[in-house]
Design a protein around this motif. Structure first.
Motif, short mmCIF file in Angstrom:
data_model
loop_
_atom_site.label_atom_id
_atom_site.label_comp_id
_atom_site.label_asym_id
_atom_site.label_seq_id
_atom_site.Cartn_x
_atom_site.Cartn_y
_atom_site.Cartn_z
N TYR A 1 37.08 53.64 46.36
CA TYR A 1 36.59 52.45 45.68
C TYR A 1 36.23 52.80 44.25
O TYR A 1 35.53 53.77 44.00
N ALA A 2 36.71 52.01 43.32
CA ALA A 2 36.47 52.30 41.91
C ALA A 2 35.73 51.16 41.22
O ALA A 2 35.96 50.89 40.05
N GLY A 3 34.82 50.52 41.94
CA GLY A 3 33.97 49.51 41.32
C GLY A 3 34.65 48.16 41.21
O GLY A 3 35.86 48.04 41.41
N PRO A 4 33.87 47.12 40.87
CA PRO A 4 34.46 45.78 40.74
C PRO A 4 35.61 45.79 39.75
O PRO A 4 35.46 46.26 38.62
N GLY A 5 36.76 45.30 40.17
CA GLY A 5 37.92 45.24 39.28
C GLY A 5 38.46 46.59 38.86
O GLY A 5 39.25 46.67 37.92
N GLY A 6 38.04 47.67 39.52
CA GLY A 6 38.49 49.00 39.10
C GLY A 6 37.78 49.49 37.86
O GLY A 6 38.23 50.43 37.18
N GLN B 1 46.71 53.22 39.19
CA GLN B 1 45.48 52.59 38.70
C GLN B 1 45.49 51.10 39.04
O GLN B 1 44.45 50.52 39.35
N GLY B 2 46.67 50.47 39.00
CA GLY B 2 46.77 49.05 39.33
C GLY B 2 46.45 48.75 40.78
O GLY B 2 46.22 47.60 41.15
N ALA B 3 46.41 49.76 41.62
CA ALA B 3 46.02 49.55 43.02
C ALA B 3 44.55 49.16 43.14
O ALA B 3 44.14 48.67 44.18
N TYR B 4 43.76 49.38 42.08
CA TYR B 4 42.32 49.11 42.14
C TYR B 4 41.92 47.85 41.38
O TYR B 4 40.74 47.54 41.28
N THR B 5 42.88 47.14 40.80
CA THR B 5 42.54 46.04 39.90
C THR B 5 43.01 44.68 40.45
O THR B 5 43.32 43.77 39.68
N GLY B 6 43.05 44.58 41.78
CA GLY B 6 43.59 43.37 42.40
C GLY B 6 42.72 42.15 42.24
O GLY B 6 43.21 41.03 42.30
N CYS B 7 41.43 42.33 42.09
CA CYS B 7 40.54 41.18 41.84
C CYS B 7 39.64 41.53 40.66
O CYS B 7 38.99 42.56 40.65
N MET C 1 28.35 45.47 37.91
CA MET C 1 29.39 45.85 36.93
C MET C 1 28.70 46.07 35.59
O MET C 1 27.66 45.47 35.32
N ILE C 2 29.29 46.94 34.77
CA ILE C 2 28.67 47.16 33.46
C ILE C 2 29.04 46.01 32.55
O ILE C 2 30.20 45.56 32.54
N LEU C 3 28.07 45.51 31.82
CA LEU C 3 28.29 44.45 30.82
C LEU C 3 28.03 45.07 29.46
O LEU C 3 27.02 45.74 29.26
N THR C 4 28.94 44.84 28.54
CA THR C 4 28.76 45.38 27.18
C THR C 4 28.60 44.23 26.19
O THR C 4 29.16 43.16 26.41
N ALA D 1 39.19 43.23 48.36
CA ALA D 1 39.75 42.24 47.44
C ALA D 1 40.40 42.92 46.23
O ALA D 1 41.42 42.46 45.73
N CYS D 2 39.80 44.02 45.79
CA CYS D 2 40.33 44.71 44.61
C CYS D 2 41.59 45.52 44.94
O CYS D 2 42.35 45.86 44.04
N GLN D 3 41.77 45.85 46.21
CA GLN D 3 42.88 46.73 46.58
C GLN D 3 43.74 46.07 47.66
O GLN D 3 43.79 46.52 48.81
N PRO D 4 44.43 44.97 47.31
CA PRO D 4 45.18 44.24 48.34
C PRO D 4 46.27 45.07 48.99
O PRO D 4 46.67 44.77 50.11
N PHE D 5 46.74 46.10 48.30
CA PHE D 5 47.74 47.01 48.89
C PHE D 5 47.26 48.45 48.79
O PHE D 5 48.05 49.37 48.60
N GLY D 6 45.96 48.61 48.95
CA GLY D 6 45.35 49.93 48.89
C GLY D 6 45.32 50.61 50.25
O GLY D 6 46.04 50.23 51.19
#
Ligand code: SF4
Ligand code: SF4
Length: 299
Positions: free
Chosen positions: A127-132, A275-281, A155-158, A229-234
């Motif tokens: 798991y790499a956090g919300p949205g990777g 890396q795109g495997a972690y950015t599904g949501c 999640m970090i907000l900047t 949700a972030c890793q639909p094909f993880g």
């Protein structure tokens, strides 16, 4: 290695200060750079992610953030966003590697902390956090170094880009000055905003709180639900897919599953779009109003 590495663990040369490192990071395409004491994260870190497990002599963590391209954030196509942002995360990790080599050419010792390649010996799940965005440790490090604050769902907000950033880190023995946490929360909380909780497809974000509760009391994330949700094909999806294949009642059914689009998606995630495997949501990040970029993202 692109040059001589003469660091000896006794501290880096005098020219390595925060401004020089920040300037080099910017030339490598990194948008935000912060500095924190690695060991100070030890007490708060989960057992599987204690900084001391990685190094006891690399005392500084350089936290690096790269923003989403606004054009990607504004695209209505979720699959396009997933893979386009996966490339952004990859570019950040390559830039972090470039910065580590640059430090070692200047008598420091350095190594990269990858955001989206979790160490499965230590982490309970891939798991790499919300949205990777990055591991919890990296997100806490970003807050400690003054790059931003944690939102309702951790999640970090900047101030510059809200949560629309990826994180990576470089550990080093260069004795640079550390940043300070921001004085005020950037997230106004569930009752004042709550947009992220409203759009989360798996209800992973707190959606109720006592009246007047402080953000720190409400903040939270169901990381298991978010990871699916972030890793639909993880990894989880791959195991389910293999289980279906092994449970086939006939050779024809097995071939049908093996030739299905899911097999192709899993292969693509494993081999090309790691890396795109972690950015599904990234739904929570796209609706978050924090960040100077939001006016452009929401146009
Ligand atoms: S909106 Fe998506 S990325 Fe954000 S917490 Fe929910 S599942 Fe995770
Ligand atoms: S969407 Fe609103 S509640 Fe959620 S993190 Fe952003 S500012 Fe906080």
């Amino acid at each position: 290695m692109t040059g001589p590495a003469s660091g000896n663990g006794n501290g880096a040369g005098p020219t390595l200060n925060a401004e020089a490192i920040r300037a080099q990071a910017k030339t490598l395409g990194i948008d935000l750079v912060g500095f924190c004491s690695w060991q100070e994260l030890e007490a708060e870190a989960p057992d599987y992610d204690k900084p001391s497990q990685l190094s006891i002599y690399l005392t500084r963590l350089i936290v690096l953030a790269k923003r989403y391209p606004t054009g990607v954030a504004r695209s209505p196509d979720a699959a396009f966003r997933q893979y386009a942002n996966g490339r952004v995360a990859r570019h950040l990790e390559e830039a972090a590697g470039g910065l580590a080599y640059w430090l070692e050419q200047r008598d420091a010792i350095a190594c990269v902390l990858s955001a989206t390649i979790p160490d499965l010996r230590r982490q309970p799940m891939a798991y790499a956090g919300p949205g990777g965005q990055g591991s919890l440790l990296l997100r806490q490090a970003a807050a400690a170094s003054g790059l931003g604050t944690l939102g309702l769902n951790e999640m970090i907000l900047t101030p510059e880009y809200g949560p629309r950033v990826f994180l990576a880190g470089v550990l080093t023995d260069a004795a640079v000055e550390c940043g300070q946490p921001l004085e005020a929360e950037l997230c106004p909380g569930l009752q004042e905003c709550g947009r992220c909780a409203e759009v989360c497809p798996v209800a992973a974000i707190p959606s109720s709180a006592a009246t007047g509760a402080r953000l720190a009391e409400v903040r939270g994330l169901d990381a298991d639900a978010c990871s699916r949700a972030c890793q639909p094909f993880g990894p989880d999806r791959m195991v389910e897919h293999l289980a279906d294949l092994f449970a086939s009642k006939s050779a024809a059914e097995a071939v049908e599953i093996a030739r299905s689009p899911a097999t192709q998606q899993i292969f693509y995630n494993l081999t090309v779009q790691r890396q795109g495997a972690y950015t599904g949501c990234q739904s929570c990040q796209l609706v978050c109003p924090v960040g100077a970029d939001y006016a452009e993202v929401d146009r």
